[in-house]
Design a protein around this motif. Structure first.
Motif, mmCIF file in Angstrom:
data_model
loop_
_atom_site.group_PDB
_atom_site.id
_atom_site.type_symbol
_atom_site.label_atom_id
_atom_site.label_comp_id
_atom_site.label_asym_id
_atom_site.label_seq_id
_atom_site.Cartn_x
_atom_site.Cartn_y
_atom_site.Cartn_z
ATOM 1 N N GLN A 67 41.687 38.026 51.345
ATOM 2 C CA GLN A 67 40.735 38.726 50.485
ATOM 3 C C GLN A 67 41.349 39.074 49.133
ATOM 4 N N ALA A 68 42.626 39.448 49.130
ATOM 5 C CA ALA A 68 43.310 39.730 47.865
ATOM 6 C C ALA A 68 43.379 38.471 47.003
ATOM 7 N N LEU A 69 43.678 37.337 47.630
ATOM 8 C CA LEU A 69 43.724 36.072 46.911
ATOM 9 C C LEU A 69 42.353 35.728 46.348
ATOM 10 N N ARG A 70 41.316 35.915 47.157
ATOM 11 C CA ARG A 70 39.951 35.603 46.710
ATOM 12 C C ARG A 70 39.562 36.466 45.505
ATOM 13 N N ALA A 71 39.903 37.743 45.551
ATOM 14 C CA ALA A 71 39.572 38.649 44.451
ATOM 15 C C ALA A 71 40.309 38.245 43.175
ATOM 16 N N ALA A 72 41.599 37.946 43.298
ATOM 17 C CA ALA A 72 42.380 37.540 42.128
ATOM 18 C C ALA A 72 41.843 36.242 41.539
ATOM 19 N N TRP A 73 41.491 35.314 42.410
ATOM 20 C CA TRP A 73 41.021 33.999 41.987
ATOM 21 C C TRP A 73 39.720 34.104 41.192
ATOM 22 N N ASP A 74 38.939 35.113 41.502
ATOM 23 C CA ASP A 74 37.654 35.294 40.836
ATOM 24 C C ASP A 74 37.820 35.662 39.366
ATOM 25 N N PRO A 98 36.121 50.404 53.904
ATOM 26 C CA PRO A 98 36.420 49.157 53.186
ATOM 27 C C PRO A 98 37.709 49.238 52.392
ATOM 28 N N VAL A 99 38.222 48.086 52.057
ATOM 29 C CA VAL A 99 39.395 47.971 51.187
ATOM 30 C C VAL A 99 38.914 47.679 49.772
ATOM 31 N N ILE A 100 39.449 48.386 48.806
ATOM 32 C CA ILE A 100 39.164 48.132 47.400
ATOM 33 C C ILE A 100 40.338 47.357 46.810
ATOM 34 N N TYR A 101 40.033 46.243 46.157
ATOM 35 C CA TYR A 101 41.061 45.407 45.545
ATOM 36 C C TYR A 101 41.004 45.577 44.021
ATOM 37 N N ARG A 102 42.079 46.091 43.456
ATOM 38 C CA ARG A 102 42.166 46.313 42.014
ATOM 39 C C ARG A 102 43.026 45.215 41.393
ATOM 40 N N ILE A 103 42.470 44.502 40.426
ATOM 41 C CA ILE A 103 43.142 43.349 39.832
ATOM 42 C C ILE A 103 43.740 43.714 38.476
ATOM 43 N N GLN A 104 44.993 43.331 38.274
ATOM 44 C CA GLN A 104 45.623 43.446 36.968
ATOM 45 C C GLN A 104 45.825 42.035 36.424
ATOM 46 N N ARG A 105 45.255 41.777 35.246
ATOM 47 C CA ARG A 105 45.363 40.457 34.629
ATOM 48 C C ARG A 105 46.671 40.400 33.833
ATOM 49 N N VAL A 106 47.709 39.947 34.478
ATOM 50 C CA VAL A 106 49.051 39.998 33.886
ATOM 51 C C VAL A 106 49.210 39.000 32.752
ATOM 52 N N ALA A 113 48.353 31.128 35.127
ATOM 53 C CA ALA A 113 47.746 32.453 35.031
ATOM 54 C C ALA A 113 48.312 33.311 36.156
ATOM 55 N N THR A 114 48.589 34.568 35.876
ATOM 56 C CA THR A 114 49.210 35.467 36.853
ATOM 57 C C THR A 114 48.347 36.703 37.044
ATOM 58 N N ARG A 115 48.175 37.090 38.314
ATOM 59 C CA ARG A 115 47.412 38.278 38.653
ATOM 60 C C ARG A 115 48.195 39.130 39.651
ATOM 61 N N THR A 116 48.059 40.430 39.533
ATOM 62 C CA THR A 116 48.597 41.361 40.519
ATOM 63 C C THR A 116 47.425 42.074 41.181
ATOM 64 N N VAL A 117 47.460 42.164 42.498
ATOM 65 C CA VAL A 117 46.381 42.797 43.259
ATOM 66 C C VAL A 117 46.944 43.996 44.015
ATOM 67 N N THR A 118 46.261 45.122 43.909
ATOM 68 C CA THR A 118 46.602 46.303 44.700
ATOM 69 C C THR A 118 45.425 46.617 45.612
#
Length: 373
Positions: A67-74, A98-106, A113-118
């Protein structure tokens, strides 16, 4: 005392905490929903469902990774494809919310392209992940696939594709669910504790009787959305005792039960999901322990890394997961994995470190044995 739900849905942010009631089973849709997320605000996503495996303290780690990968990929352009992710499990993931996924567009570069997911629950980070995406390279590149054997001439000799490890055809193997059902069939020897936890696992995938008849007519088994088959099939006695012949190596075939569309992002996320299944348990099996062994005190993932080598890999076709645990000490163990398709292509490489502790009872037993030597 109530039994925790095995799968919680959070779709549309309604009916939170309600177990899904399956009327008609679409295995492809089940798997898609398992790894999917929904956008709730800029750079914020929420899971659609969580699954609590039997015997686990929290939601399945592979599902959180996917799910973290899917969120970052979006958040990256369409032409980018994931080539690696590196993650840490910080706290057990509760299935009660639920889990909330917060994306940082690094970074957004021309090629990478690099993303960090919390991943957050109750405002606390339970999981962090770094994902790197790359544009396809159409130029002429160096290419090799070797088995890892040493020798100065080995890479030269084996510069062409090396076949995957020799193993048996997945169609000849028994599914994990069938192994559990075979265990329950031995009514006289199954302890009540093992019976309850085994029956609970089977109940997770119970299907309508009409559909069961259809599946049997097509020679299918009742199973999870992912059909997983260990090459070393466990006997009912091994399942009951929680003990096996020690081996640091394991192999299993897996694929989705239903056919998926051609969204290769979905296939990659499902491979990420499945990559955490039966992974760190290989380190326990190196010492003869299954996950239900009374000798185990704690078994949990600490981190998880995946390198994706083959964007064309399909999760609805058989994939071989070849896992090896080279070391365990100080309450931790490490495992490495290679995922191949049936054509012999190395689809992905994985690595994980986890907590591996024996129970207090087992510690006392080993101390007494050592004292007698």
């Amino acid at each position: 005392m109530t039994t925790p739900a095995t799968k919680i849905n959070f779709r549309e942010n309604q009916n939170e905490g309600i177990i899904e009631q399956l009327q008609d089973v679409d295995f492809a849709l089940k798997m898609k929903n398992a790894v999917d997320v929904q956008l709730i605000d800029t750079n914020l996503y929420m899971c659609k469902e969580l699954w609590l495996p039997w015997g686990a303290r929290g939601a399945f780690g592979g599902q959180v990774v996917a799910q973290a990968l899917r969120a970052a990929w979006d958040t990256v352009d369409e032409e980018f494809f994931v080539h690696s992710l590196h993650s840490y499990f910080i706290l057990a993931c509760s299935v009660e919310m639920p889990v909330i996924y917060r994306i940082q567009r690094v970074r957004d570069g021309k090629s990478y392209a690099t993303r960090t997911v919390t991943a957050l629950q109750k405002g606390k980070a339970i999981f962090i992940c770094s994902c790197s995406f790359v544009k396809p390279d159409d130029s002429v590149t160096l290419s090799h696939q070797v088995s890892g054997k040493s020798g100065s001439n080995y890479v030269q000799l084996m510069i062409c594709q090396t076949p995957m490890p020799r193993t048996v055809d997945p169609e000849t193997l028994t599914s994990d669910i069938e192994v559990l059902k075979n265990t329950l069939a031995i009514t006289e020897s199954v302890p009540e504790s093992v019976r309850k936890i085994t029956q609970k696992r089977i109940n997770e995938v119970r299907l309508p009787s009409s559909l069961i008849a259809q599946l049997h007519a097509h020679n299918f088994n009742q199973d999870l959305a992912i059909d997983s088959r260990a090459v070393r099939t466990l006997s009912p006695q091994q399942v009951i005792s929680g003990r096996v012949e020690p081996s640091p190596h394991s192999q299993r075939w897996f694929k989705t039960r239903g056919l998926l569309n051609d969204d290769m992002k979905l296939h990659a996320c499902i491979i990420a999901y499945a990559s955490d299944s039966g992974f760190i348990t290989t380190a326990a099996a190196a010492h003869g322990h299954l996950i239900n062994s009374k000798g185990l005190g704690m078994l949990a993932s600490l981190d998880h890394s995946i390198w994706f080598h083959y964007p064309a890999a399909r999760a609805d076709e058989w994939l071989l997961y070849d896992v090896f645990s080279p070391q365990a000490d100080n309450g931790r163990a490490i495992v490495f994995g290679k995922i191949y398709n049936q054509n012999g292509n190395l689809v992905a490489t994985t690595a994980q470190e986890g907590i591996l502790r024996i129970s207090q009872r087992e510690q006392e037993k080993r101390k007494k044995t050592a004292a007698c030597l």
